[in-house]
Design a protein around this motif. Structure first.
Motif, mmCIF file in Angstrom:
data_model
loop_
_atom_site.group_PDB
_atom_site.id
_atom_site.type_symbol
_atom_site.label_atom_id
_atom_site.label_comp_id
_atom_site.label_asym_id
_atom_site.label_seq_id
_atom_site.Cartn_x
_atom_site.Cartn_y
_atom_site.Cartn_z
ATOM 1 N N TRP A 1 28.931 47.352 60.536
ATOM 2 C CA TRP A 1 28.928 45.900 60.390
ATOM 3 C C TRP A 1 29.793 45.191 61.433
ATOM 4 N N ARG B 1 29.626 45.894 53.864
ATOM 5 C CA ARG B 1 28.738 44.846 54.372
ATOM 6 C C ARG B 1 29.262 43.472 53.994
ATOM 7 N N LEU C 1 21.239 46.439 58.105
ATOM 8 C CA LEU C 1 21.441 45.030 58.449
ATOM 9 C C LEU C 1 20.109 44.332 58.669
#
Length: 523
Positions: free
Chosen positions: A489, A275, A227
């Motif tokens: 996520w 994601r 991320l």
């Protein structure tokens, strides 16, 4: 270069009263409040930057002498002035505009050294900013300086003392100066707890954000691997490394994560599936009612090991339930089964990643083998307390094409991920798991190294999934954190849970800079 003699711990004197330190109003200031002041014109970015520089001089260099900041950015005031000028013209980059930020000293940031705390890299000045640093600059943050860390992010010796580096000395915990700040993001934890900047960035492979945040009464977020970019960060593990926020509030963590999370084509992270195609609004996720209707798995492995932790955890669980969460007792059947293989994976990836970083950045020492030789040649300064057994074990490993590495990597991700945290979440239809983040801070011990009793964050670290620690109480004044863990996520959801818990409990207390722990029942 600043040094700290461990023998001086016994001679520590009480620090000046907090009211006598410069700019006490900045000690617990948050981004939102400071932005309101900046908009009104009651302060400026230059004033904020100078205020935190004054606090660093008074608290970190003198006073309690935390040794949390290893280097200051010589351009900080000039950068702040430019951001003030932009504000006058109506150009605002976002909630970080003009806000001073500290970075861990394993992140490339011009024009400062990036050393991982090692004297071997004390002259290493990278050619460009790390990707996340450029993101911070684009968002309007003022890079105030770099923080000390456990040398080589605690990946040099099995007997290392958290928060010690040959370049920066021993960082101390502002809650009790003879207690460990944990690591490896020790300097960031102590600095933000002490109000030496508004917010900070740490990095984690396995606990290096969560642990120092928990023992310093901070909110610490370890994001899903991938991320936040790792480009320009001195590496340990391509599988587990990530940078993340270390702050005094959940809202500040959400603001900081919003600035630094972005795709980076140069970061070859082993991305977990799922994601989001667009970045979630982490700030909108912060709701008082976020826990209402949530199903939370309660991990109890750490119970019975420290009475004060048990008491704080019981109260924290009651607070979660009072906020509308349904609590389900669970365990991770595979817990601990990955330990030996994780260590093997880290050794392989450390050698490969560090060699790549050193060669690409034209560092003064160009390989792990060269670092081992440098440390031996400079052992008096580089290795006064502990050696480099981990370095030597990593150097003995082969390339990442070896079967041992490939099988171990696949095995640990399965045990911690698919058969671990993901399996428990799916089986019980859970939104998150919780556990005590960490044992209370232990006494600094350079001879024997660290000796904490338990940690609750390891599964998420190995699985590559997110974890968030939030203050939940204290043990005789030493902060304790509760860690929220979720699937890949799920940062927005965890931040929402953490915010609701934080607002309901208000457990964080400012540090007293006490020389040692004094029992509350002492007479």
């Amino acid at each position: 270069m600043r040094r700290f003699a461990f023998a001086a711990l016994a001679l520590l004197m009480l620090p000046p009263a907090l009211a006598q330190t410069p700019h006490p109003d900045l000690a617990e200031a948050d981004i939102t409040t400071l932005q309101q002041q900046l908009r009104r014109g009651s302060t400026s970015s230059v004033a904020l930057t100078q205020g935190y520089l004054d606090r660093i001089a008074a608290i970190d260099d003198a006073g309690p002498r935390l040794d949390a900041v290893i280097e200051l950015n010589p351009d900080a005031l000039a950068d702040a002035k430019k951001l003030d000028e932009e504000r006058k013209t109506g150009k605002l980059r976002g909630p970080l505009h003009g806000i001073p930020v500290l970075l861990k000293d394993n992140i490339d940031a011009l024009p400062m050294v990036n050393s991982a705390g090692s004297l071997a890299l004390a002259s290493h000045r990278p050619k460009t900013d790390a990707f996340l640093v450029q993101r911070l600059r684009d968002a309007g943050a003022v890079i105030l300086g770099k923080t000390n860390l456990s040398e080589w992010a605690n990946f040099r010796s099995t007997r290392s003392s958290s928060g010690w580096s040959s370049r920066g000395g021993q960082t101390r915990n502002p809650y009790a100066l003879d207690r460990s700040p944990c690591g490896s993001s020790a300097g960031t934890g102590s600095a933000i707890a002490a109000g030496l900047a508004v917010v900070g960035i740490g990095t984690e492979t396995d606990g290096s954000i969560i642990c120092p945040s928990a023992v310093a009464g901070l909110v610490g977020l370890k994001p899903t691997v991938g991320l936040v970019s790792r480009s320009g960060i001195i590496p340990i593990s391509a599988s587990q490394d990530t940078a993340g926020p270390m702050t005094r509030s959940v809202r500040d963590a959400a603001i900081l994560l919003s600035a630094i999370s972005a795709r980076d084509a140069d970061d070859q992270a082993d991305a977990l599936p799922g994601r989001p195609t667009t970045s979630p609004d982490y700030i909108k996720a912060l709701r008082h009612g976020a826990l209402k209707g949530a199903r939370v798995g309660v991990l109890r492995d750490a119970e019975g090991k420290q009475p004060a932790v048990d008491t704080a955890y019981t109260r924290a669980l009651a607070a979660l339930k009072a906020q509308g969460a349904t609590l389900v007792n669970v365990d991770i059947a595979t817990a601990g089964q990955w330990d030996a293989d994780e260590y093997s994976v880290l050794l392989y990836e450390f050698k490969d990643g560090l060699n790549r970083y050193l060669a690409a950045s034209d560092a003064p020492v160009s390989s792990l083998a060269g670092l081992i030789d440098w440390n031996l040649a400079n052992a008096y300064e580089a290795m006064p307390w502990f050696g480099q057994e981990i370095f030597e074990a990593a150097q003995a490993k082969g390339p990442l094409t070896e079967r041992e590495y490939l099988e171990a990597k696949k095995k640990i991700r399965r045990l911690a991920g698919a058969d671990g945290i993901d399996a428990v979440l799916k089986k019980h239809k859970l939104d998150a798991l919780v556990a005590p983040a960490m044992s209370p801070a232990w006494l600094i011990d350079p001879i024997n190294g660290d000796h904490f009793t338990f940690a609750g964050y390891g599964t998420a670290a190995v699985a590559g999934t997110p974890s968030l620690t939030v203050p939940m109480g204290d043990a005789q004044g030493l902060p304790l954190g509760i860690v929220f863990m979720g699937p890949a996520w799920s940062e927005a959801r965890l931040l929402g849970f953490g915010y609701a818990f934080e607002q309901a409990t208000k457990a964080r207390k400012p540090p007293p800079f006490a020389p040692t722990v004094t029992p509350t029942n002492a007479r």
